[in-house]
Design a protein around this motif. Structure first.
Motif, PDB file in Angstrom:
ATOM      1  N   LEU A 168     -30.600  20.254  45.573  1.00 29.56           N
ATOM      2  CA  LEU A 168     -29.298  19.824  46.085  1.00 29.56           C
ATOM      3  C   LEU A 168     -28.310  20.965  46.290  1.00 29.56           C
ATOM      4  N   VAL A 169     -28.369  21.991  45.446  1.00 35.08           N
ATOM      5  CA  VAL A 169     -27.426  23.113  45.554  1.00 35.08           C
ATOM      6  C   VAL A 169     -28.147  24.421  45.277  1.00 35.08           C
ATOM      7  N   THR A 170     -27.642  25.496  45.860  1.00 37.64           N
ATOM      8  CA  THR A 170     -28.194  26.828  45.620  1.00 37.64           C
ATOM      9  C   THR A 170     -27.346  27.541  44.573  1.00 37.64           C
ATOM     10  N   PRO A 171     -27.923  28.535  43.879  1.00 35.29           N
ATOM     11  CA  PRO A 171     -27.115  29.314  42.934  1.00 35.29           C
ATOM     12  C   PRO A 171     -25.941  30.005  43.629  1.00 35.29           C
ATOM     13  N   GLU A 172     -26.140  30.416  44.880  1.00 33.37           N
ATOM     14  CA  GLU A 172     -25.076  31.099  45.609  1.00 33.37           C
ATOM     15  C   GLU A 172     -23.879  30.171  45.847  1.00 33.37           C
ATOM     16  N   LYS A 173     -24.172  28.909  46.195  1.00 31.57           N
ATOM     17  CA  LYS A 173     -23.097  27.954  46.435  1.00 31.57           C
ATOM     18  C   LYS A 173     -22.463  27.442  45.143  1.00 31.57           C
ATOM     19  N   ALA A 174     -23.304  27.174  44.163  1.00 30.90           N
ATOM     20  CA  ALA A 174     -22.816  26.574  42.921  1.00 30.90           C
ATOM     21  C   ALA A 174     -22.246  27.597  41.952  1.00 30.90           C
ATOM     22  N   GLY A 175     -22.608  28.871  42.148  1.00 34.42           N
ATOM     23  CA  GLY A 175     -22.255  29.887  41.164  1.00 34.42           C
ATOM     24  C   GLY A 175     -23.277  29.876  40.039  1.00 34.42           C
ATOM     25  N   ARG A 176     -23.344  28.749  39.356  1.00 34.71           N
ATOM     26  CA  ARG A 176     -24.380  28.497  38.361  1.00 34.71           C
ATOM     27  C   ARG A 176     -24.809  27.045  38.500  1.00 34.71           C
ATOM     28  N   ARG A 177     -26.096  26.796  38.544  1.00 31.39           N
ATOM     29  CA  ARG A 177     -26.624  25.449  38.747  1.00 31.39           C
ATOM     30  C   ARG A 177     -26.759  24.791  37.375  1.00 31.39           C
ATOM     31  N   VAL A 178     -25.715  24.090  36.963  1.00 27.51           N
ATOM     32  CA  VAL A 178     -25.612  23.580  35.594  1.00 27.51           C
ATOM     33  C   VAL A 178     -25.185  22.123  35.605  1.00 27.51           C
ATOM     34  N   ILE A 179     -25.800  21.328  34.734  1.00 21.86           N
ATOM     35  CA  ILE A 179     -25.344  19.966  34.441  1.00 21.86           C
ATOM     36  C   ILE A 179     -24.699  20.015  33.062  1.00 21.86           C
ATOM     37  N   ILE A 207     -15.997  23.107  22.220  1.00 18.65           N
ATOM     38  CA  ILE A 207     -17.231  23.764  22.660  1.00 18.65           C
ATOM     39  C   ILE A 207     -17.763  23.098  23.922  1.00 18.65           C
ATOM     40  N   TYR A 208     -17.988  23.892  24.941  1.00 17.26           N
ATOM     41  CA  TYR A 208     -18.605  23.440  26.182  1.00 17.26           C
ATOM     42  C   TYR A 208     -20.113  23.683  26.096  1.00 17.26           C
ATOM     43  N   ALA A 209     -20.900  22.813  26.744  1.00 21.53           N
ATOM     44  CA  ALA A 209     -22.353  23.027  26.809  1.00 21.53           C
ATOM     45  C   ALA A 209     -22.889  22.440  28.101  1.00 21.53           C
ATOM     46  N   GLY A 210     -23.971  23.012  28.582  1.00 22.60           N
ATOM     47  CA  GLY A 210     -24.613  22.507  29.787  1.00 22.60           C
ATOM     48  C   GLY A 210     -26.068  22.908  29.840  1.00 22.60           C
ATOM     49  N   ASN A 256     -35.175  28.692  39.506  1.00 24.06           N
ATOM     50  CA  ASN A 256     -36.533  28.857  40.004  1.00 24.06           C
ATOM     51  C   ASN A 256     -36.971  30.311  39.897  1.00 24.06           C
ATOM     52  N   PRO A 257     -38.272  30.569  39.937  1.00 25.04           N
ATOM     53  CA  PRO A 257     -38.758  31.953  39.971  1.00 25.04           C
ATOM     54  C   PRO A 257     -38.148  32.709  41.145  1.00 25.04           C
ATOM     55  N   GLY A 258     -37.732  33.934  40.868  1.00 27.86           N
ATOM     56  CA  GLY A 258     -37.162  34.777  41.899  1.00 27.86           C
ATOM     57  C   GLY A 258     -35.672  34.606  42.120  1.00 27.86           C
ATOM     58  N   GLU A 259     -35.069  33.613  41.510  1.00 29.91           N
ATOM     59  CA  GLU A 259     -33.632  33.410  41.680  1.00 29.91           C
ATOM     60  C   GLU A 259     -32.836  34.278  40.707  1.00 29.91           C
ATOM     61  N   VAL A 260     -31.674  34.737  41.159  1.00 29.46           N
ATOM     62  CA  VAL A 260     -30.767  35.526  40.334  1.00 29.46           C
ATOM     63  C   VAL A 260     -29.345  35.035  40.603  1.00 29.46           C
ATOM     64  N   ALA A 261     -28.634  34.681  39.550  1.00 23.36           N
ATOM     65  CA  ALA A 261     -27.228  34.292  39.694  1.00 23.36           C
ATOM     66  C   ALA A 261     -26.373  35.549  39.718  1.00 23.36           C
ATOM     67  N   SER A 262     -25.288  35.524  40.463  1.00 20.47           N
ATOM     68  CA  SER A 262     -24.446  36.711  40.588  1.00 20.47           C
ATOM     69  C   SER A 262     -23.820  37.093  39.254  1.00 20.47           C
ATOM     70  N   ALA A 263     -23.631  38.394  39.062  1.00 21.32           N
ATOM     71  CA  ALA A 263     -23.038  38.907  37.833  1.00 21.32           C
ATOM     72  C   ALA A 263     -21.547  38.584  37.791  1.00 21.32           C
ATOM     73  N   GLN A 307     -30.066  25.946  27.625  1.00 16.41           N
ATOM     74  CA  GLN A 307     -28.764  25.389  27.254  1.00 16.41           C
ATOM     75  C   GLN A 307     -27.733  26.502  27.261  1.00 16.41           C
ATOM     76  N   ASP A 308     -26.633  26.277  27.958  1.00 16.20           N
ATOM     77  CA  ASP A 308     -25.466  27.151  27.865  1.00 16.20           C
ATOM     78  C   ASP A 308     -24.536  26.602  26.795  1.00 16.20           C
ATOM     79  N   GLY A 309     -23.898  27.494  26.070  1.00 17.46           N
ATOM     80  CA  GLY A 309     -22.867  27.089  25.124  1.00 17.46           C
ATOM     81  C   GLY A 309     -21.717  28.084  25.183  1.00 17.46           C
ATOM     82  N   LEU A 310     -20.508  27.614  25.432  1.00 22.38           N
ATOM     83  CA  LEU A 310     -19.358  28.492  25.577  1.00 22.38           C
ATOM     84  C   LEU A 310     -18.129  27.916  24.880  1.00 22.38           C
ATOM     85  N   ASP A 311     -17.170  28.797  24.628  1.00 23.65           N
ATOM     86  CA  ASP A 311     -15.904  28.360  24.048  1.00 23.65           C
ATOM     87  C   ASP A 311     -14.826  28.183  25.117  1.00 23.65           C
ATOM     88  N   ILE A 312     -15.228  27.798  26.328  1.00 23.34           N
ATOM     89  CA  ILE A 312     -14.286  27.645  27.441  1.00 23.34           C
ATOM     90  C   ILE A 312     -13.095  26.752  27.067  1.00 23.34           C
TER      91      ILE A 312
END
Length: 375
Positions: free
Chosen positions: A75-86, A103-106, A111-118, A174-179
């Motif tokens: 449905l979305v690319t890493p480039e468009k979404a920034g990070r593909r997270v639910i 605490i935020y979590a997602g 996929n193989p070969g994909e890289v999210a921007s720094a 799983q992502d976990g942040l103090d956002i």
């Protein structure tokens, strides 16, 4: 018709108990015109007798969410979404998109070969790998390869990016942040790397190889930052340490065999706002109930069982995630009489402890076990 004014009264000596009168209501209207108010109308609300968490206990079942997370790939690319997270949205904290407390979590998929921007931000973060091979993270030019049940730090202010090698497989973590906490402090910044990706300037996995050797400190190396230099904490040595410790301790009556991940330089928490631990529940173990300030987000790294939180039973299995809100009674039960169970925990205890707000209480009745509520 004017809305009814707040007036939180308690018929207890030392607590606010002022009845409304026409004169007082008019007075409150006047104060409101100056962006002010009478403390006694809200004092009992903003200074409760004990913490009243807005969060509610929740179990996010991996078997329910996994297909939905993977569907986002189409449905979305890493480039468009920034990070593909639910993200995990606690019913009581939807206003701040938190899993529990601050605490935020997602769940993120690549996929193989994909890289999210720094990028970098004021929020501190961890990634706990759930499945797949070939995942990696780059933090300030240090590349960490990641396998199941490893977790990696991306501390506040560090450039970081995530990817999966071309010869790897679909990966979820799983992502976990103090956002929510950083936003509440009104201190959050976000920045995209000018080159979108970093140059890896060090040997792969160098930070774990340098700082992750038990009982040894690298000669000539110094580290003065407020977070751990050991960006990656691997599952295999963690489980080995728990198994060894279990062989020589009775463990905690409330948490079984529990070990905290630490900054090897200070022996303190891995980051200044987020702490992490792994605990083992031995076969058939049923801990006693306690409660404490601070929010806990558990990830089932191994096994199955259930937890009783404020008198309600919550069943969990491997890769499920569940939360225990601040000051909620809780106890854990290993559902197997043959295999151990392991729970990874992300928490805000560094903040609680640093500010002198940590408090703990054991459940004193029924042999330390909560009665189950009906319904």
């Amino acid at each position: 018709m004017a809305s009814e004014r707040e007036n939180h009264r308690e018929d207890v000596i030392g607590r606010a108990n002022v009845e409304d009168t026409p004169e007082l209501l008019a007075y409150y209207d006047e104060l409101e015109g100056f962006h002010a108010g009478a403390l006694w109308t809200v004092a009992n609300k903003i200074e409760p007798w004990a913490p009243k968490s807005q969060s509610v206990p929740v179990v996010w079942r991996y078997r329910d969410l996994r297909d939905h997370v993977i569907r986002s790939v189409d449905l979305v690319t890493p480039e468009k979404a920034g990070r593909r997270v639910i993200y995990l949205n606690n019913p009581g904290r939807q206003d701040v998109a938190a899993a529990v407390g601050w605490i935020y979590a997602g769940l993120q998929v690549m996929n193989p070969g994909e890289v999210a921007s720094a990028h970098r931000h004021s929020a501190s973060a961890i990634r706990f790998i759930m499945e797949g091979r070939g995942a990696y993270t780059v933090v300030d030019g240090h590349k960490m390869t990641l396998g199941a049940n490893d977790f990696v730090l991306t501390p506040n202010g560090t450039w970081h990016e995530h990817g999966v090698s071309a010869d790897g497989s679909l990966c979820l973590w799983q992502d976990g942040l103090d956002i929510p906490f950083v936003n509440a402090m009104e201190a959050n910044f976000y920045e995209v790397h000018p080159d979108l990706n970093q140059v890896v300037g060090h040997a792969v996995d160098d930070m774990t190889k340098t700082w992750g050797n038990p009982g040894l400190t690298p000669y000539g190396e110094s580290w003065r930052k407020g977070y751990s230099p050991m960006f990656k904490y691997e599952w295999a040595p963690t489980y080995d340490a728990l198994s060894k410790y279990a062989g020589c301790t009775a463990g905690s009556p409330f948490d079984g065999v529990l070990m905290e991940y630490v900054n090897p330089v200070t022996n303190g928490p891995v980051m200044q706002t987020l702490g992490a631990s792994m605990q083992m529940l031995r076969p058939g173990e049923h801990t006693r109930a306690h409660r404490h300030t601070g929010s806990y987000l558990y990830h089932v790294a191994k096994g199955r069982g259930h937890s009783i939180i404020n008198g309600k039973r919550f069943d969990w299995a491997e890769r499920d995630i569940f939360c225990v809100p601040s000051w909620a009674w809780h106890e854990h039960v290993n559902g197997s009489d043959r295999e151990d169970a392991c729970l990874f925990c992300l928490n805000d205890l560094p903040v609680m402890r640093a500010l002198g707000l940590y408090r703990e209480e054991a459940f004193g009745e029924n042999g330390g076990r909560q009665p189950l509520l009906q319904g």
